[in-house]
Motif scaffolding. Structure first.
Motif, mmCIF file in Angstrom:
data_model
loop_
_atom_site.group_PDB
_atom_site.id
_atom_site.type_symbol
_atom_site.label_atom_id
_atom_site.label_comp_id
_atom_site.label_asym_id
_atom_site.label_seq_id
_atom_site.Cartn_x
_atom_site.Cartn_y
_atom_site.Cartn_z
ATOM 1 N N ASN A 110 0.814 -1.221 0.000
ATOM 2 C CA ASN A 110 0.000 0.000 0.000
ATOM 3 C C ASN A 110 0.848 1.272 0.000
ATOM 4 N N ASN A 111 1.274 1.601 -1.202
ATOM 5 C CA ASN A 111 2.069 2.787 -1.475
ATOM 6 C C ASN A 111 1.312 3.588 -2.538
ATOM 7 N N ARG A 112 1.206 4.885 -2.380
ATOM 8 C CA ARG A 112 0.371 5.686 -3.280
ATOM 9 C C ARG A 112 0.775 5.547 -4.752
ATOM 10 N N ARG B 119 2.395 3.051 -6.188
ATOM 11 C CA ARG B 119 2.077 1.698 -6.673
ATOM 12 C C ARG B 119 0.569 1.547 -6.895
ATOM 13 N N ASN C 103 -0.188 -3.937 3.676
ATOM 14 C CA ASN C 103 1.136 -3.567 4.177
ATOM 15 C C ASN C 103 2.212 -4.575 3.743
#
Length: 208
Positions: A108-110, A112, A136
């Motif tokens: 959960n990375n913006r 990506r 995560n």
């Protein structure tokens, strides 16, 4: 700067026994490959990423320039039609009761998540439904990567100027902690003498 080249990001198909059977058909993987608009993804990154023309970066002495990946919705749909899939009234490809719907796992990375949404939208154009599962890092590693229990995976690994990609593509690296997440084994084989006996080995294993 070589900063841009220190990570190699891929959309992995789970080719292991627990992955969707359709993934093992190269026509399907080519259809997905043709449908993802890399140019849009690169443009939207504002210079932070560059399309990989393979797993070896341009800064390496071993880099070999290859043509850009073709983008063609029509060719992609044609391949799916050849596999027996047709578009239904809802805009999704089906074959009998078989719908092309898959979960895409990512950290959960913006950035990506934006890329995952672009991939989802691109694949919707050819009738493939993508369900995004953004969670995560520890969950991605423990529940999905380590047991190789996923359908599609958007993930990056560190790379080096040294062109050895043994850990990414050798069949011995399929199980954890190897980095051959997709479970890739080349279909081509070569004859070798192993311990005094003739044996067939993966040609990619032999190259590596």
């Amino acid at each position: 700067s070589d900063t841009i080249y220190n990570q190699y990001w891929s959309l992995y198909f789970n080719l292991n026994e627990n992955g969707p059977a359709i993934f093992k058909d190269i026509k399907f993987r080519k259809a997905v490959n043709l449908a993802v608009n890399r140019e849009n993804i690169v443009t939207d990154s504002q210079g932070m990423i560059e399309e990989a023309k393979g797993p070896i970066p341009p800064s390496s002495f071993a880099y070999l320039s290859t043509p850009a990946t073709l983008y063609s919705i029509d060719e992609s749909k044609k391949l799916l039609n050849e596999l027996g899939y047709t578009m239904n009234e809802n805009g999704f490809m089906t074959k009998g009761t078989d719908n092309l719907s898959f979960e895409l796992v990512l950290v959960n990375n913006r950035d990506r998540e934006e890329q995952a949404n672009q991939i989802k939208n691109d694949l919707k154009e050819i009738g493939i439904d993508i369900i995004i599962n953004s969670t995560n890092l520890s969950t991605v590693l423990d529940q999905y990567i380590t047991p190789r229990s996923y359908e599609m995976l958007l993930y990056g690994v560190q790379t080096f100027i040294d062109p050895d990609r043994y850990e990414l593509f050798h069949s011995s690296q399929i199980q954890h902690p190897g980095l051959n997440f997709a479970g890739y084994i080349s279909s081509n084989q070569r004859t070798q003498v192993v311990d005094g006996k003739t044996a067939k080995v993966s040609s990619v294993d032999d190259d590596l």
